[in-house]
Enzyme design. Structure first.
Site, PDB file in Angstrom:
ATOM      1  N   GLN A  73       0.827  -1.215   0.000  1.00 52.92           N
ATOM      2  CA  GLN A  73       0.000   0.000   0.000  1.00 52.92           C
ATOM      3  C   GLN A  73       0.865   1.270   0.000  1.00 52.92           C
ATOM      4  O   GLN A  73       0.513   2.268   0.612  1.00 52.92           O
ATOM      5  CB  GLN A  73      -0.955  -0.005   1.193  1.00 52.92           C
ATOM      6  CG  GLN A  73      -2.171  -0.893   1.004  1.00 52.92           C
ATOM      7  CD  GLN A  73      -3.068  -0.437  -0.151  1.00 52.92           C
ATOM      8  OE1 GLN A  73      -3.152   0.750  -0.480  1.00 52.92           O
ATOM      9  NE2 GLN A  73      -3.729  -1.390  -0.795  1.00 52.92           N
ATOM     10  N   SER A  74       2.006   1.224  -0.689  1.00 54.20           N
ATOM     11  CA  SER A  74       2.923   2.367  -0.693  1.00 54.20           C
ATOM     12  C   SER A  74       2.331   3.598  -1.395  1.00 54.20           C
ATOM     13  O   SER A  74       1.938   3.525  -2.556  1.00 54.20           O
ATOM     14  CB  SER A  74       4.216   1.955  -1.403  1.00 54.20           C
ATOM     15  OG  SER A  74       4.989   3.090  -1.734  1.00 54.20           O
ATOM     16  N   ASN A  75       2.307   4.721  -0.678  1.00 51.93           N
ATOM     17  CA  ASN A  75       1.895   5.992  -1.282  1.00 51.93           C
ATOM     18  C   ASN A  75       2.971   6.506  -2.224  1.00 51.93           C
ATOM     19  O   ASN A  75       2.685   7.136  -3.238  1.00 51.93           O
ATOM     20  CB  ASN A  75       1.665   7.051  -0.201  1.00 51.93           C
ATOM     21  CG  ASN A  75       0.654   6.603   0.822  1.00 51.93           C
ATOM     22  OD1 ASN A  75      -0.478   6.299   0.479  1.00 51.93           O
ATOM     23  ND2 ASN A  75       1.064   6.536   2.082  1.00 51.93           N
TER      24      ASN A  75
END
Ligand SMILES: *Cc1c(COP(=O)(O)O)cnc(C)c1O
Length: 321
Positions: A73-75
């Site tokens: 879920q890396s921004n």
């Protein structure tokens, strides 16, 4: 200061807003938020500022592909994928974790922006990233490696200018509080504070590292950024304020305190935080206010670094249950 290549993609300056209802609920301090969740690129966040300099560097090197790595879920990966799309570059993301059955939250957007995803395990992340880079190079894709979290001297420089922006907005809070992880944001802020004469305190709430490790990393990144900008400033780990009391159950694990912070911001200000970074940093800030370490009469600027896209990931459903 040396002038460095930059593309314009962020909506700047980001607004500063007062949080009077949240301040009242907590009984002080005077709270403000700087809306770097609204930087405008692919749902925004702090990586967009860094990417203005990283993309410029990639283009100057003749790159055709951006490659980076992160969590599922890396921004950072989502914003990198959006920036690549914006400049007609290919994007390859090395994501560490189990490929989920459904693409939700940031992962959905990575795919929508056309990024190619390479899955790996956390332990093999660095070696997979290197192999992916080498393969892309052999295939003539002219890859540019975006550092983890965008935190190189180039990326960190963006937050030097962000401090200049804040001061030009006429804001001089006693404290700046925010989520700190790969360290580039804090390094730029600490260096910017030094260069532009900000007199308050720059306090990073650590998301996933002990204080010593993070403050050393931040200081060395700040010094690398100073070299890059042609500035003589030198910072040591003792100049970097890191609080590591809020690591909870580890990276990406939302506990009760993060949940409470997210709910307080949502219900009293209509403002969205995220479960991984800003929720944890806000929980730390709220705790420090309740303990009186951030005093009632002081002004505190919560620097919102983005990430609320992760609210739409399956794993954080419990927020509303
Ligand atoms: C990456 C990120 C951070 C941490 O910034 P660093 O420069 O890596 O320390 C904080 N908040 C959000 C939402 C992020 O995506």
């Amino acid at each position: 200061m040396r002038s460095i290549p930059r593309v314009k993609i962020a909506h700047l300056p980001t607004p500063i807003e007062a949080l009077p209802r949240l301040s009242a609920v907590l009984g002080g301090a005077k709270l403000f938020v700087k809306r770097d969740d609204q930087t405008g690129l692919g749902m925004g966040g702090n990586k967009t500022r860094k990417l203005e300099f990283l993309v410029a560097e990639a283009l100057a090197n003749g790159a055709k592909t951006m490659i980076t790595a992160g969590a599922v879920q890396s921004n950072h990966c989502r914003q990198t994928a959006a920036a690549a799309a914006r400049f007609g570059l290919e994007c390859i993301l090395v994501l560490a974790g189990e490929p989920p059955g459904e693409s939700t939250g940031n992962l959905l957007l990575d795919r929508l922006f056309g990024a190619v995803i390479v899955w790996t395990s956390p332990a093999e992340r660095d070696s997979t990233l290197q192999q992916t880079f080498d393969l892309a190079w052999e295939n003539g894709k002219r890859p540019y490696l975006v550092p983890y979290g965008g935190s190189s001297a180039t990326g960190a420089s963006a937050y030097v200018f962000a401090i200049q922006e804040l001061l030009e907005q006429g804001s001089h809070p006693d404290w700046i509080v925010f989520a700190s992880s790969s360290g580039g944001t804090q390094a730029g802020m600490a260096l910017g504070a030094h260069i532009f004469g900000y007199r308050g305190k720059v306090l990073g709430i650590s998301i996933d590292e002990d204080r010593e490790t993070l403050s050393e990393r931040v200081a060395s990144l700040a010094n690398a950024a100073a070299d890059f900008l042609g500035e003589e400033a030198r910072l040591g780990a003792q100049d970097i304020l890191v609080n590591d009391d809020y690591l909870g159950q580890g990276y990406g694990v939302m506990g009760e305190v993060e949940k409470e912070a997210i709910q307080l911001f949502a219900r009293h200000e209509g403002l969205l935080l995220d479960p991984v970074y800003t929720g944890r940093a806000a929980a730390g800030m709220i705790d420090l206010i309740r303990k009186g370490q951030l005093r009632r009469d002081e002004s505190v600027l919560f620097w919102h670094t983005g990430g609320s896209t992760a609210l739409f990931a399956d794993r954080y459903q419990s927020l509303v249950e």
